[in-house]
Design a protein around this motif. Structure first.
Motif, PDB file in Angstrom:
ATOM      1  N   ALA A  73       4.344  -5.887  -8.012  1.00  0.00           N
ATOM      2  CA  ALA A  73       4.805  -4.905  -7.029  1.00  0.00           C
ATOM      3  C   ALA A  73       4.736  -3.490  -7.600  1.00  0.00           C
ATOM      4  CB  ALA A  73       6.228  -5.235  -6.584  1.00  0.00           C
ATOM      5  N   ASN A  74       5.168  -3.335  -8.850  1.00  0.00           N
ATOM      6  CA  ASN A  74       5.136  -2.012  -9.488  1.00  0.00           C
ATOM      7  C   ASN A  74       3.707  -1.506  -9.628  1.00  0.00           C
ATOM      8  OD1 ASN A  74       7.916  -1.967  -9.783  1.00  0.00           O
ATOM      9  ND2 ASN A  74       7.876  -2.827 -11.842  1.00  0.00           N
ATOM     10  N   GLU A  75       2.812  -2.388 -10.029  1.00  0.00           N
ATOM     11  CA  GLU A  75       1.421  -1.972 -10.247  1.00  0.00           C
ATOM     12  C   GLU A  75       0.729  -1.628  -8.933  1.00  0.00           C
ATOM     13  OE1 GLU A  75      -0.004  -1.170 -12.910  1.00  0.00           O
ATOM     14  OE2 GLU A  75       1.363  -1.950 -14.427  1.00  0.00           O
ATOM     15  N   ILE A  76       1.064  -2.337  -7.864  1.00  0.00           N
ATOM     16  CA  ILE A  76       0.512  -1.983  -6.547  1.00  0.00           C
ATOM     17  C   ILE A  76       0.994  -0.589  -6.145  1.00  0.00           C
ATOM     18  CG2 ILE A  76       0.604  -2.533  -4.079  1.00  0.00           C
ATOM     19  CD1 ILE A  76       0.590  -5.500  -4.869  1.00  0.00           C
ATOM     20  N   GLU A  77       2.267  -0.323  -6.365  1.00  0.00           N
ATOM     21  CA  GLU A  77       2.811   1.005  -6.080  1.00  0.00           C
ATOM     22  C   GLU A  77       2.084   2.072  -6.899  1.00  0.00           C
ATOM     23  OE1 GLU A  77       5.095   3.433  -3.913  1.00  0.00           O
ATOM     24  OE2 GLU A  77       5.778   1.344  -3.936  1.00  0.00           O
ATOM     25  N   ARG A 102       1.769  -1.748   2.809  1.00  0.00           N
ATOM     26  CA  ARG A 102       2.034  -1.771   1.362  1.00  0.00           C
ATOM     27  C   ARG A 102       3.517  -2.041   1.101  1.00  0.00           C
ATOM     28  NH1 ARG A 102       1.179   3.649  -2.067  1.00  0.00           N
ATOM     29  NH2 ARG A 102       2.909   4.248  -0.687  1.00  0.00           N
ATOM     30  N   THR A 103       4.380  -1.402   1.873  1.00  0.00           N
ATOM     31  CA  THR A 103       5.824  -1.623   1.724  1.00  0.00           C
ATOM     32  C   THR A 103       6.176  -3.082   1.975  1.00  0.00           C
ATOM     33  OG1 THR A 103       6.327   0.646   2.384  1.00  0.00           O
ATOM     34  CG2 THR A 103       8.095  -0.972   2.608  1.00  0.00           C
ATOM     35  N   THR A 105       4.150  -5.677   1.650  1.00  0.00           N
ATOM     36  CA  THR A 105       3.583  -6.475   0.558  1.00  0.00           C
ATOM     37  C   THR A 105       4.502  -6.445  -0.656  1.00  0.00           C
ATOM     38  OG1 THR A 105       1.358  -5.953   1.350  1.00  0.00           O
ATOM     39  CG2 THR A 105       1.547  -6.794  -0.902  1.00  0.00           C
ATOM     40  N   ILE A 106       4.979  -5.261  -0.998  1.00  0.00           N
ATOM     41  CA  ILE A 106       5.881  -5.112  -2.135  1.00  0.00           C
ATOM     42  C   ILE A 106       7.192  -5.847  -1.873  1.00  0.00           C
ATOM     43  CG2 ILE A 106       7.307  -3.399  -3.344  1.00  0.00           C
ATOM     44  CD1 ILE A 106       4.861  -1.496  -3.125  1.00  0.00           C
ATOM     45  N   LEU A 109       6.797  -9.589  -2.453  1.00  0.00           N
ATOM     46  CA  LEU A 109       6.790  -9.909  -3.878  1.00  0.00           C
ATOM     47  C   LEU A 109       8.203  -9.846  -4.456  1.00  0.00           C
ATOM     48  CD1 LEU A 109       3.591  -7.881  -4.730  1.00  0.00           C
ATOM     49  CD2 LEU A 109       3.862 -10.328  -5.189  1.00  0.00           C
ATOM     50  N   GLN A 110       8.959  -8.842  -4.055  1.00  0.00           N
ATOM     51  CA  GLN A 110      10.344  -8.709  -4.531  1.00  0.00           C
ATOM     52  C   GLN A 110      11.213  -9.860  -4.037  1.00  0.00           C
ATOM     53  OE1 GLN A 110      11.036  -4.800  -2.945  1.00  0.00           O
ATOM     54  NE2 GLN A 110      10.481  -3.759  -4.850  1.00  0.00           N
TER      55      GLN A 110
END
Length: 527
Positions: A73-77, A102-103, A105-106, A109-110
């Protein structure tokens, strides 16, 4: 930076001979990057790495998998505007839509990171033994859910992020302990590569085994077919057309070792607008549904493509209002020339079917690849007799069926195929009077909505995104929410196993401090 190469584990590779480019539907031209299809050698290597990774990754504790998912998630951000701009250039969708997706998707994952960190999802169950039981001793039996092996995920055309490379299928499979090989969607291969780079970087940062993730390019069907038929692949996740999902399902069933294909294949998402609602709130619901039908140019699997009502002056008014509202909405860009080509073909064929009346069509001049909204209507008996009208038209299209009476409405519901969603629009005592019709609809759908619209799929524990065939290949499972993890696991029992050799989830000491069922009672206690 987009290279156009495949990720075979953590190595970029492009030894294949077939190449392709993605397409910018807004500008109506190809994008510059040349993408290379995965070769048979690369496919084989990716699967071998996945199998090797499985034997260590399946033992990774929930806390470590949680760190991995959060790092993805961090890397996508961290991909920032490069990801958003690539998304827009390859899909024709807006940057605002890219940010929303994107939000989501993150968040997915979270959500899985929190699930595996907590650990209860494995459904640990312990029935302790009793050697003194007569006439036969009782064995000690302990059960939990375990991952099944390498998973192949097919990226979806209409969701370049949330249902693709690091979307719900990938996130849930990685959370379960299964390595993932993504067959990237050719319409957004650049977006897929960027997200794949984020996953690979996260895997390396958190010490996950090489091969836990691979990303393979393909414009044709050969790469996907080869992956599904590979004996080391243990399940498939797919979001797309009925034709594509059924083809994969059949391939998987014909293997020497058949494997499950969890395919979500679209839906017309029937809406029943009941008499009091259409009488008292016709204008309101017409506006709501015009917006829902046109949302994202109709390119949602939950698009309301079928509206059922009982003939009346009020229904006639609703149909007229719906037509008036739909043409007020500015058309938007569709995903690809092939998508809008299919939409125009299918909608034109539907309009020309005997007994079909066009209520409204957006006739203003639009840019290339923009989808024009269409509303048609048909008599109930005609709809019953013509199965072609029951099929999904992927785009901003909806058909309103005018039923003669409650009996005909019930008959139509009974003859519908399985759907992702159904919606009841009710006012006053409508829902009570039409209880039997509603009960019938429950048997046809995975989610039933009351006084709302079907577009929009909340990511939460209670969501069911699936439904009876052909909406999905297995209505027992959802493709959205943390319960989607159950597609990639199987129950496994240990009998009379030494405590020190048991997995942590089943040990007497309960070292993970998870909730377990012990002799029929839920508890976090030690044994």
């Amino acid at each position: 930076m987009i290279t156009g190469k495949n990720y075979i584990g953590n190595v970029l590779s492009s030894i294949g001979k077939n190449t392709f480019k993605t397409f910018n539907p807004q500008l109506n031209k190809e994008n510059k990057v040349v993408h290379t299809e995965a070769s048979l050698i690369e496919i084989e290597k990716a699967v071998e790495l996945a199998e090797e990774a499985f034997f260590s990754y399946k033992k990774v504790l929930g806390l470590e998998k949680s760190k991995f998912l959060l790092e993805i998630a961090n890397e996508i951000e961290n991909l920032g505007d490069e990801l958003l701009d690539t998304y827009v250039n390859e899909s024709g969708l807006t940057k605002e839509r890219a940010m929303v997706e994107r939000t989501r998707t993150i968040f997915q994952l979270q959500s899985f990171a929190e699930l595996v960190k907590k650990g209860d999802w494995v459904e640990a169950s312990i029935d302790t033994g009793n050697e003194d039981r007569k006439p036969n001793p009782k064995p000690d039996i302990r059960k939990m859910l375990v991952p099944i092996g390498p998973i192949v995920v097919f990226g979806a055309s209409n969701f370049p992020l949330a249902y693709s490379t690091a979307g719900g299928d990938t996130a849930s499979a990685l959370a379960s302990g299964c390595p993932v090989i993504v067959k990237s969607h050719p319409m957004h291969a650049g977006t897929g590569e960027l997200v794949a780079s984020a996953i690979i970087k996260a895997a390396e940062t958190t010490g996950m085994p090489n091969g836990v993730f691979s990303n393979l390019n393909s414009k044709g069907i050969e790469v996907g077919e080869t992956l599904v038929k590979h004996p080391k692949v243990k399940a498939v996740g797919f979001t797309g057309s009925f034709k594509g999902g059924r083809a994969l399902y059949d391939l998987a069933s014909q293997r020497e070792e058949p494997i499950p294909v969890f395919a979500e294949m679209g839906s017309v998402n029937p809406v029943i607008i009941l008499p009091n609602a259409v009488k008292h709130k016709s204008t309101f619901w017409a506006k709501q549904y015009a917006s829902s039908i046109a949302l994202g140019s109709g390119q949602f699997c939950t698009n309301p493509g079928l509206i059922l009502g009982i003939k009346s002056n009020s229904l006639t008014k609703f149909i007229r209002n719906l037509g008036e509202e739909i043409i007020k909405i500015e058309p938007s860009c569709m995903l690809h020339p092939t998508i809008i080509g299919a939409y125009e073909k299918q909608s034109n064929e539907a309009k020309l079917e005997e007994g079909v009346t066009t209520v409204a069509i957006q006739n203003k001049e639009v840019l290339k690849n923009y989808g024009k909204q269409i509303i048609v209507t048909v008599e109930g008996e005609t709809f019953l007799q013509n199965k072609k009208l029951h099929q999904e038209v992927f785009g901003p299209f909806s058909i309103v069926v005018q039923c003669e009476n409650k009996a005909q409405l019930t008959k139509i519901i009974r003859n519908l195929e399985g759907q992702l969603t159904g919606t009841i629009i009710s006012e006053g005592d409508d829902a009570v009077e039409f209880e039997n019709s509603i009960e019938l609809l429950k048997n046809k759908v995975g989610r039933l909505i009351f006084n709302g619209v079907s577009t929009g799929v909340e990511v939460c524990n209670s969501m069911v995104h699936g439904g009876p065939y052909p909406a999905s290949t297995d209505s027992r499972f959802t493709a959205v929410g943390v319960n989607s993890i159950k597609r990639w696991v199987r129950p496994f029992s240990y009998q009379n196993w030494p405590n020190n050799l048991l997995p942590s989830e089943l040990k007497n000491e309960n070292p993970l401090q998870i909730s377990r069922e012990i002799n029929g009672e839920k508890t976090m206690a030690k044994i």
